[in-house]
Design an enzyme around this catalytic site. Structure first.
Site, PDB file in Angstrom:
ATOM      1  CB  SER A 112     -97.163  46.246  39.570  1.00 45.63           C
ATOM      2  OG  SER A 112     -95.895  46.325  38.978  1.00 45.63           O
ATOM      3  CB  SER A 132     -94.470  43.277  39.349  1.00 47.26           C
ATOM      4  OG  SER A 132     -95.115  44.043  40.341  1.00 47.26           O
ATOM      5  CE  LYS A 187     -96.427  42.403  43.324  1.00 47.59           C
ATOM      6  NZ  LYS A 187     -96.566  43.719  42.678  1.00 47.59           N
TER       7      LYS A 187
END
Lengths: 112, 473
Positions: free
Chosen positions: B168, B144, B69
């Protein structure tokens, strides 16, 4: 999203006593060093008001005598031995600065 | 991931071939799951992994292509947090989790898309555009960590790292039909994770199976002297055989079912729980009376912490700079106003307000007290059960065009995932079925602190009996 709307209806605070005014929003913006134009201010005021209204849900909880949690695990300060270790080279450390010179970060004049 | 490791060992494929294949696939990706591809770095690691595999002592991760990420620092590869303000930021060091993966021979393909600064549940607030759900590109992958979830589901990588502050990792795992673990607070180093809300943030694995997630978790967990919040806990390696569920008590909180929960999600989750019972688990009713306040607590605590953490983006040491000619104060104002997107500004404002003089007691202090009550609920519940099971999200993936311009609706998507962050508990999302549109549904399992072995063990056992996780978009 229809289910989420149901959730909001279920939880929406009933006492609408907390209202955030445009002045409050501008004050918070000044503290946060964010400038807002007229449209942004109007939009944010409405959104923050709705969110804060939802937060009113917390007022129904009796928290007298409850200590606050700021950290999810019981933790104490983590100290390390005060010995020098390898760290970033000066050039690497300042490379991401928008402006730098001779290993220093360059900023506009602070004292007039 | 384990499957790829097996193929390497049978010489059916080499890390360089596999890495090339995936890099090509990522370049053709129309989901926008990646922000940055590190082709050179990936091929270099793949080549060293081949040497490693020629020796007998290569670990499972040798040559395994993973994605990271883009709020986790990678030395020499830009780390943007999907924000204009960090669009050109190139870290001079690796996050501890990245270093650990590299040390074990993993190949890092690139950096995945996210909501700006990981603030969101849809991966739509990225300054690089939204990521799309591989099950239906007109829908959100959740967020997210939506880029990591989409990349795993679309098989663009063998596994990925995400971060989870209020759901997330689990939420996009649920929307994309993969397995995602939010580990115990402090169990995985956060050195090099760009801070959002420091009492909640945790890095964790996302993978196609619970076994793969366990392998990734084992690779990144453990104490790190570079992270002062890192827990001193002695973890054993996860048993990849899974656990025997006979006699394991599964607590089902009625507080996670009821209004707001899509009936199709409810029915898939209940059938997942019934499957656990078939395997010998004992299902018990529990109550978590304060979790209904979780979202309100979270959006005070998380935004308060974010307003403080994001104060560092001022155009001085890194990131973009604007308004320099108007003096220092103007530079701060212009940099932050131009650099942050609407959702980030909204959260900074909310947090600043909640911490400001006159409102601190009513919001921040009150929320922190209710947080204690939520943690107490879990402590009480875990005296009656070993694992808590429920839905990961109230709905399945919704259309990008169904997105409403109402922050509160989006915030409520995290209603079932937030409590684990507030209490610092480990929580796992595993696929447990599909809705009538064929979209995946996630079941969330939660356990006491440091009991990832129970979650992953139950997940592995569940997946050995069910096929939901094998269905690919």
């Amino acid at each position: 999203m229809v289910y989420i709307a149901a959730l909001i209806r279920k939880y929406q605070g009933v006492n609408k006593n907390v209202k955030i005014t445009d002045a409050d929003v501008l004050h918070a913006a000044a503290l946060a060093r964010i400038s807002l134009d007229g449209d942004e201010l109007r939009k944010l005021s409405g959104e923050l008001d709705a969110v804060l209204d939802y937060m009113d849900l917390l007022s129904e909880v009796d928290t007298s005598g409850v200590s606050p949690t700021h950290h999810p695990l019981p933790a104490v300060n983590a100290m390390r031995d005060d010995v020098a270790r390898q760290s970033l080279d000066l050039e690497d450390a300042v490379r991401n600065a928008p402006r730098h010179k001779d290993g220093c970060v360059v900023v506009p004049k602070v004292i007039e | 991931m384990l499957e790829t490791a097996r193929r390497y060992r049978k010489r059916k494929e080499s890390p360089v071939e596999e890495t090339r294949r995936l890099l090509d696939a990522i370049k053709r990706d129309t989901l926008n799951s990646f922000i940055t591809i590190d082709e050179q770095g990936a091929l270099l690691s793949a080549r060293s992994a081949e040497d490693l595999l020629d020796r007998e002592d290569a670990g499972v991760l040798a040559g395994i292509p993973v994605a990271v990420k883009d709020n986790i620092c990678t030395c020499g590869v830009r780390t943007t947090c999907a924000s204009e303000i960090l669009a050109d930021f190139v870290p001079a060091y690796d996050a501890t989790v990245v270093k650990k993966l590299k040390d074990q021979g993993a190949v890092i393909l690139g950096k995945t898309n996210l909501d700006e600064f990981a603030m969101g549940s849809t991966t739509t607030t990225s300054c690089f555009g939204p990521t799309r759900n591989p099950w239906d590109p007109s829908r959100t992958p959740g967020g997210s960590s939506g880029g990591s979830a989409a990349a795993v589901a679309a098989m663009l990588c063998a596994g990925a790292l995400g971060s989870d502050t209020g759901g997330s990792i689990r939420m996009p795992a649920s929307f994309c039909g993969i397995t995602g673990l939010k580990p115990t607070y402090g169990s995985v180093s956060r050195y090099g994770l760009v801070a959002f809300a420091s009492s909640l943030d945790q890095i964790g694995p996302m993978a196609a199976t619970a076994r793969d997630a366990a392998v990734l978790f084992d690779a990144i967990k453990g104490h790190d002297p570079l992270d002062s919040t890192s827990a001193l806990h002695d973890y054993a390696p996860t048993d990849l055989e899974g656990i025997d569920l006979r006699g394991v008590r599964i607590g089902v909180p009625e507080d996670f079912f009821g209004p707001g929960l899509n009936p199709e999600v409810e029915s898939a989750v209940l059938s997942g729980i019934a499957e656990l019972a078939d395997m010998g688990a004992q299902v018990v009713d529990i109550r978590l009376p304060h979790v209904r306040y979780g979202v309100a607590v979270y959006y005070i605590v998380a935004t308060a912490e974010a307003s403080s953490n994001l104060a560092r983006y001022d155009g001085v040491r890194y990131g973009m700079r604007a308004g320099e000619s108007g003096g220092l104060r103007n530079m701060y104002l212009q940099t932050r106003s131009k650099g942050f997107g609407a959702e980030v500004k909204r959260r900074i404002m909310l947090g600043t307000y909640a911490l400001s003089a006159g409102y601190y007691d009513a919001y921040y202090r009150k929320a922190s007290q209710v947080r204690t009550l939520i943690a107490d609920d879990f402590r009480a519940a875990f005296s009656l059960c070993d694992i808590i099971a429920g839905p990961t999200t109230p709905v399945t993936a919704f259309g990008l065009d169904e997105m409403v311009d109402d922050p509160l609706s989006i915030y409520l998507l995290d209603i079932y995932t937030i409590p684990a962050n507030l209490a610092g508990l480990p929580a796992l999302s595993i696929p447990c079925g599909f809705d009538s549109r064929g979209l995946p549904v996630g079941m969330q399992l939660m356990a006491p602190h440091f009991r990832e072995d129970l979650l992953l063990g139950a997940g592995i056992a569940f997946q050995d009996r069910t096929g939901h996780h094998k269905v690919r978009p």
